[in-house]
Design an enzyme around this catalytic site. Structure first.
Site, short mmCIF file in Angstrom:
data_model
loop_
_atom_site.label_atom_id
_atom_site.label_comp_id
_atom_site.label_asym_id
_atom_site.label_seq_id
_atom_site.Cartn_x
_atom_site.Cartn_y
_atom_site.Cartn_z
N ASN A 39 -10.44 -3.32 -6.49
CA ASN A 39 -9.61 -2.38 -7.26
C ASN A 39 -10.16 -2.06 -8.65
O ASN A 39 -9.74 -1.10 -9.28
CB ASN A 39 -8.17 -2.89 -7.39
CG ASN A 39 -7.36 -2.75 -6.11
OD1 ASN A 39 -6.44 -3.53 -5.85
ND2 ASN A 39 -7.68 -1.75 -5.28
N ASP A 96 0.82 -1.22 0.00
CA ASP A 96 0.00 0.00 0.00
C ASP A 96 0.86 1.27 0.00
O ASP A 96 1.95 1.28 0.56
CB ASP A 96 -0.89 -0.03 1.25
CG ASP A 96 -2.02 0.96 1.17
OD1 ASP A 96 -2.29 1.48 0.07
OD2 ASP A 96 -2.65 1.22 2.21
C1 FPP Z 1 -2.04 0.00 -3.29
O1 FPP Z 1 -1.53 1.32 -3.25
C2 FPP Z 1 -1.50 -0.71 -4.42
C3 FPP Z 1 -2.23 -1.31 -5.41
C4 FPP Z 1 -3.71 -1.35 -5.42
C5 FPP Z 1 -1.58 -1.98 -6.53
C6 FPP Z 1 -0.33 -2.75 -6.19
C7 FPP Z 1 0.32 -3.12 -7.45
C8 FPP Z 1 1.65 -3.17 -7.65
C9 FPP Z 1 2.66 -2.93 -6.60
C10 FPP Z 1 2.20 -3.45 -8.99
C11 FPP Z 1 1.76 -4.69 -9.68
C12 FPP Z 1 2.20 -5.91 -9.03
C13 FPP Z 1 2.91 -6.87 -9.61
C14 FPP Z 1 3.02 -8.17 -8.90
C15 FPP Z 1 3.61 -6.73 -10.89
P1 FPP Z 1 -2.53 2.51 -3.52
O2 FPP Z 1 -2.60 2.74 -4.98
O3 FPP Z 1 -3.85 2.23 -2.89
O4 FPP Z 1 -1.78 3.69 -2.82
P2 FPP Z 1 -2.47 4.91 -2.05
O5 FPP Z 1 -3.22 4.33 -0.88
O6 FPP Z 1 -1.30 5.74 -1.63
O7 FPP Z 1 -3.36 5.61 -3.05
#
Ligand code: FPP
Length: 232
Positions: free
Chosen positions: A61, A13
């Site tokens: 998501n 996150d």
């Molecule tokens: C949460 O941070 C993250 C996600 C919903 C996506 C995670 C995906 C990756 C790290 C990349 C893809 C993975 C692989 C295995 C290639 P957020 O976007 O909710 O962050 P925020 O809370 O700061 O908005």
């Protein structure tokens, strides 16, 4: 060494906030997050962990803007190649979640990676994609209900162990520790059944800034905890 967690769950996150701080698009943060995902696998192996599961995309998501979803899918396509290379390093890859909603090329690649790495014994990487803990338990319940209706089992056969056999984690060691960076303190539908007796470590660092030091800190903190599993 005996207090090293065998299986760690990572909620990756804070990518969006990391990008925002740099006045960059959210996908810039996901890009950096994916690089840290790859490094974390190696750190876990070096530290003696046996299995790590990463929350990459939840059933919720899909509510994100289309360009962000496309960015994450493109990233996934790119990292599948890397994941395939890991499959050649004796790493077993297990995908958790309903991947039938992904584009056909991604689905085919994921199924192939799981099959070809099936007998690898060096380390297990779980990647939760279109994953939700409640959906996972619902699926297990549905499968067992069908077995009951076909008289293969009776309701009395349904134990915690049997349900466990119908979860994505059936061939993984028990989940010992969940690490959530970025300051949020919740599970967000991640491995909710498996986390019943896991330890939780919440950290303020944003996922793209997560380092080996942070992982070592979490493992040390875990090793010092007294897990009683309901006993005394
Ligand atoms: C949460 O941070 C993250 C996600 C919903 C996506 C995670 C995906 C990756 C790290 C990349 C893809 C993975 C692989 C295995 C290639 P957020 O976007 O909710 O962050 P925020 O809370 O700061 O908005």
């Amino acid at each position: 060494m005996e207090n090293i967690p065998q299986h760690i769950g990572f909620i990756m996150d804070g990518n969006g906030r990391w990008a925002k701080k740099r006045v960059m698009p959210r996908n810039f943060g996901h890009n950096q997050g994916a690089a840290v995902f790859k490094k974390t696998i190696n750190w876990c192996r070096e530290l003696g962990v046996k299995c790590a599961t990463f929350y990459a995309f939840s059933t919720e998501n899909w509510r994100r803007p289309p360009d962000e979803i496309k960015g994450i899918m493109d990233l996934l396509r790119r990292y599948l190649k890397d994941i395939r290379a890991s499959a050649d390093e004796n790493i077993r890859i297990i995908i958790l979640g309903d991947i039938m909603t992904f584009d056909k090329d991604i689905q085919d690649e994921l199924i192939d990676i799981m099959q070809t790495s099936k007998n690898n014994t060096g380390f297990i990487v779980g990647i939760a994609l279109n994953y939700g803990g409640r959906a996972e338990i619902c699926n297990a319940a549905r499968t067992l209900a069908v077995k009951c209706s076909q008289k293969e089992i009776t309701p009395d056969d349904i134990t915690e162990e049997l349900i466990g056999e119908y979860l994505y984690t059936s061939e993984m060691p028990p989940l010992d520790l969940v690490i959530r960076p970025s300051g949020e303190q919740r599970l967000s539908n991640f491995l909710i059944w498996q986390a019943a007796y896991a330890e939780f470590i919440f950290m303020d660092v944003l996922w793209p800034d997560f380092t080996k030091n942070d992982l070592e800190y979490a493992i040390r903190e875990y090793a010092g905890r007294n897990r009683r599993f309901g006993g005394i």
